[in-house]
Design an enzyme around this catalytic site. Sequence first.
Site, PDB file in Angstrom:
ATOM      1  N   HIS A 206      10.240   0.514 -12.375  1.00 16.23           N
ATOM      2  CA  HIS A 206      10.384  -0.775 -13.053  1.00 16.23           C
ATOM      3  C   HIS A 206       9.277  -1.709 -12.582  1.00 16.23           C
ATOM      4  O   HIS A 206       9.080  -1.865 -11.374  1.00 16.23           O
ATOM      5  CB  HIS A 206      11.740  -1.428 -12.738  1.00 16.23           C
ATOM      6  CG  HIS A 206      12.906  -0.703 -13.317  1.00 16.23           C
ATOM      7  ND1 HIS A 206      13.161  -0.685 -14.677  1.00 16.23           N
ATOM      8  CD2 HIS A 206      13.877   0.049 -12.744  1.00 16.23           C
ATOM      9  CE1 HIS A 206      14.253   0.042 -14.895  1.00 16.23           C
ATOM     10  NE2 HIS A 206      14.695   0.497 -13.750  1.00 16.23           N
TER      11      HIS A 206
ATOM     12  N   ASP B 257       0.856  -1.178   0.000  1.00 16.65           N
ATOM     13  CA  ASP B 257       0.000   0.000   0.000  1.00 16.65           C
ATOM     14  C   ASP B 257       0.896   1.232   0.000  1.00 16.65           C
ATOM     15  O   ASP B 257       2.027   1.151  -0.477  1.00 16.65           O
ATOM     16  CB  ASP B 257      -0.984  -0.028   1.167  1.00 16.65           C
ATOM     17  CG  ASP B 257      -2.282   0.691   0.796  1.00 16.65           C
ATOM     18  OD1 ASP B 257      -2.198   1.764   0.183  1.00 16.65           O
ATOM     19  OD2 ASP B 257      -3.370   0.179   1.095  1.00 16.65           O
TER      20      ASP B 257
END
Length: 460
Positions: free
Chosen positions: A302, A212
Amino acid sequence: MLITLLCVLATTFSALVASQSVELAGKVGPTSTLAKKLARSKCDITKHGAVSDGKTDISTALTSAFNACKTGGVVVIPSGNYALSNWVTLSGGASWALQLDGIVFRTGIEHTSDFELFSSTGKGAIQGYGYKFHQQGSISGPRILRFYKVTNFSVHDIALVDSPAFHFSMDTCDRGEVYNLAIRGGIHGGLDGIDVWSTNIWIHDIMVTNKDECVTVKSPSKSKFLIASHEPTTTKDNVLVEQIYCNWSGGCALGSLGADTNVSFITYRNIYTGTSNEMLMIKSNGGSGTVSNVVLENFIGHGNAYSLDIDQYWSSMSTAPGHGVQLNNITISNWTGTEANGKQRGPIRIICADGTPCTGINIHDFDMWTESGNSQLYSCRSAYTDSSASPYCLRSDKKDTAYNLSTMTVTATPKGYAAPTMSADLASPTWGFTASIPIPTIPSSFFPGTSPLKALAGAK
Ligand SMILES: *[C@@H]1O[C@H](CO)[C@@H](O)[C@H](O)[C@H]1NC(C)=O
Ligand SMILES: *[C@@H]1O[C@H](CO)[C@@H](O)[C@H](O)[C@H]1NC(C)=O
Ligand SMILES: *[C@@H]1O[C@H](CO)[C@@H](O)[C@H](O)[C@H]1NC(C)=O
Ligand SMILES: *[C@@H]1O[C@H](CO)[C@@H](O)[C@H](O)[C@H]1NC(C)=O
Ligand SMILES: *[C@@H]1O[C@H](CO)[C@@H](O)[C@H](O)[C@H]1NC(C)=O
Ligand SMILES: *[C@@H]1O[C@H](CO)[C@@H](O)[C@H](O)[C@H]1NC(C)=O
């Protein structure tokens, strides 16, 4: 509930001094040095009845040591295994420090000024054993560390592990510096890394692994609270977030934002995000007020789902009263790297509220490319830029008119999208949601090619 805590380490003391800000409008951090506090008084919890046997509740000893040292001294939790069965709120201290070389479990700190929480070895940790809540299906347990109305403070060189809920929240604080932290939580929503709604805060060199929020600037949706006040005489940042390693996280965000939002002068710089939900999200649904003068620069991504994601119809929050939060003067520059699937979830997604179209959304040097497939999508709605060139899918014509979703498919690989990875970020988490999470080591770098802005404790 009895919690057993485990941590093994040595205690050589290094003098860590009060910090100064480079970029913020004013000074952040404690106003007096640790050495001065140590010279005044030192309260070791084991001298106040704490036993490091991993079984005996230390809440009374911790409270007693705090009461003895809360005006001007240093409370010391030496290395060892401690159990803390009762919630402890350390409220009302002034000019004090908490040296955490062992363990503390879920502590609230309130109404304190000139405060420092640190480990002298870099091995101190707060182990929340959140999995004990999580395996019963609850993610609404206590936060590990909650600061409320704390002024002139620093928190550094500790690990926060497996919180039952959020790991660290700063609510209505001022002039704080938070650095050299490793935060590792369960891979699940609701277990935020750092949430801040405060003024004059410098957060740097932080690693977050969870699923989160990484480091997120929030506004309580119901109250009219200023996140970052703009002092008219200065143009410096009021919340500065830099050298952040969101390693298998949700990603950083501003939000969620509701009624009476007042956020300005926020800078995120040198943010590395791998295998996260997004690199940076601004999220709201309805609401009112403004977000302005935000800089989001030098981001590397990425393997993330979303990259830049502004969503003013965010479906995971209920609609707040108002026509929308006005976003204005948001600069996004120098983003490189790759996203997981740019056709499914494009790296630029700017969905502004039709009731309050975004203005001054300025994107420069945004070079990201997809990891799978050979195209990527830019999507915009009611979003305007100052640039006359209308780059990406942004518009630069009439700035107060809503427009429908417009997309642009890109098939040319942007030059210069390639960006380094962090050596430690490819493995998937080996711990689950139902077993204890190991305490991580604080990494030696939080962003490719950089060292921590302040030396790691224990590095000497
Ligand atoms: C916090 O520190 C600043 C100086 O850096 C000082 O002006 C201010 O009074 C301090 N606030 C409190 C509550 O001690
Ligand atoms: C936001 O806060 C600033 C600084 O205190 C204040 O000047 C401004 O009026 C506030 N704006 C709103 C919309 O509340
Ligand atoms: C936009 O925000 C930046 C960064 O805070 C600030 O330096 C600049 O003055 C702002 N521009 C305008 C037109 O307000
Ligand atoms: C862009 O960000 C990279 C790090 O990703 C940094 O090395 C480079 O200096 C930045 N470029 C500019 C012009 O700031
Ligand atoms: C967007 O498109 C839908 C139908 O596709 C239409 O009902 C709506 O009015 C449009 N909104 C705007 C702001 O043009
Ligand atoms: C980054 O996260 C991965 C997966 O959770 C973990 O294996 C790795 O140790 C983390 N990196 C560091 C530097 O701790």
